[in-house]
Scaffold this motif. Structure first.
Motif, short mmCIF file in Angstrom:
data_model
loop_
_atom_site.label_atom_id
_atom_site.label_comp_id
_atom_site.label_asym_id
_atom_site.label_seq_id
_atom_site.Cartn_x
_atom_site.Cartn_y
_atom_site.Cartn_z
N SER A 1 -31.82 30.92 -0.03
CA SER A 1 -32.14 29.39 0.00
C SER A 1 -33.40 28.41 0.32
N ALA A 2 -33.19 27.25 -0.79
CA ALA A 2 -34.43 27.04 -0.58
C ALA A 2 -33.73 25.50 -0.61
N LEU B 1 -30.41 30.42 -4.09
CA LEU B 1 -31.42 30.85 -5.04
C LEU B 1 -30.48 31.81 -5.75
N HIS C 1 -31.87 32.23 -9.75
CA HIS C 1 -32.32 33.30 -10.06
C HIS C 1 -32.03 34.53 -9.85
N ARG D 1 -35.74 37.08 -6.93
CA ARG D 1 -35.95 36.63 -5.90
C ARG D 1 -37.18 37.53 -5.19
N THR E 1 -42.03 28.77 -10.39
CA THR E 1 -42.56 28.74 -9.11
C THR E 1 -43.55 29.40 -8.12
N SER F 1 -42.34 24.75 -7.16
CA SER F 1 -41.68 24.90 -7.87
C SER F 1 -42.68 23.59 -8.85
#
Length: 300
Positions: free
Chosen positions: A53-54, A74, A78, A83, A120, A134
């Motif tokens: 995750s971000a 993510l 994506h 990824r 990104t 991003s």
């Protein structure tokens, strides 16, 4: 284009240098990149765990864009290939989130946030994906090589500066906590560094810090200590055995506790101290037990 990009990056670097905190640095970076590229969002994110995750650190957005914050999984946005590319340090450009091979669910997840196009740029340290910039638009957009190069260069400059700003902030907070504790303590506290001769032997100690209580107990102004040598200013530390004890602490790393009478340098004190090595020197905490000692003697 190259000259324009380099000029922008040079100006951006100067803006970074003027930022007073990590948050200010992120705000400057997001605003400048969004303005330069005409973005709906410039999202600056920290990667959580092994890239699952971000977490949003800062979102600079246009007036029409909704605010993005929190943590995003993510895999909801994506593909596995994207990824993997990001985790390997490669930029991922998506001109239109609805273009194949993205599953419809992933495209809809982007669209629900008002994002139609995204580039990104990841940043890796020690082979691990830590951070990303991003760049996002509300409409489909064919990302150009110049845009990606600018984002890559900005990302490479931003994250190291962010880590430095975080370290500086943590150090400043630590020092502030240290001073708050020491300035309100009833016990004396000092930091001293060894002074060595050409052969490496310790011949004295130099004061780096003394708190208010130490100054009161020793009978000196609080600003008097820094930079002065202990034996030069208070030679009684020699025959009292304190100097040898401190040398032993620095040499062995073993803490030292000692209770004693100090009758020298215009002082008549009964003290209890604890000394411990700090780098090439020592820290010492000492309590003034003089009144307590006198009371005990009167009772005998």
């Amino acid at each position: 284009q190259r000259e324009l990009r380099l000029a922008f990056l040079g100006d951006l670097q100067q803006s970074f240098a003027r930022a007073s905190s990590p948050d200010a640095l992120l705000a400057v970076a997001g605003a400048r990149l969004a303005e330069q590229l005409g973005l709906a969002h410039c999202l600056l994110v920290e990667i959580v765990g092994d890239g699952e995750s971000a977490r949003v650190l800062h979102d600079h957005r246009s007036a029409s864009a909704r605010s993005l914050g929190g943590e995003f999984r993510l895999a909801d946005f994506h593909t596995a290939e994207e990824r993997a590319a990001l985790a390997a340090g490669a930029a991922v450009m998506i001109d239109d989130v609805y273009e194949p091979p993205r599953p419809r669910a992933g495209a809809d997840a982007f669209a629900a946030l008002g994002i139609r196009s995204v580039a990104t740029l990841p940043y890796l340290t020690d082979g691990r994906w830590r951070f990303a910039v991003s760049a996002q638009r509300e409409v489909a957009h064919a990302w150009t090589d110049d845009e990606i190069e600018l984002l890559a260069d900005a990302t490479a400059r931003l994250y190291p500066r962010l880590e430095r700003a975080r370290s500086e902030q943590a150090l400043a907070r630590s020092e502030a906590r240290f001073r708050a504790i020491q300035e309100t303590s009833i016990d004396g506290f000092m930091l001293l560094t060894a002074v060595r001769d050409p052969g490496g032997a310790i011949v004295d100690f130099r004061w780096d810090y003394a708190n208010d209580a130490a100054a009161r107990i020793v009978g000196r102004p609080v600003g008097w200590f820094a930079g002065r040598r202990m034996l030069a200013e208070m030679p009684g530390n020699g025959p009292s055995g304190l100097f040898d004890g401190y040398v032993r602490v620095v040499a062995t790393g073993e803490p030292w506790q000692h209770e004693f009478t100090y009758e020298a340098d215009g002082l008549s004190l009964y003290l209890r101290l604890v000394a411990a090595r700090v780098d090439d020197g020592f820290a010492v905490t000492f309590a003034d037990l003089t009144e307590k000692r006198h009371a005990e003697l009167r009772l005998r």
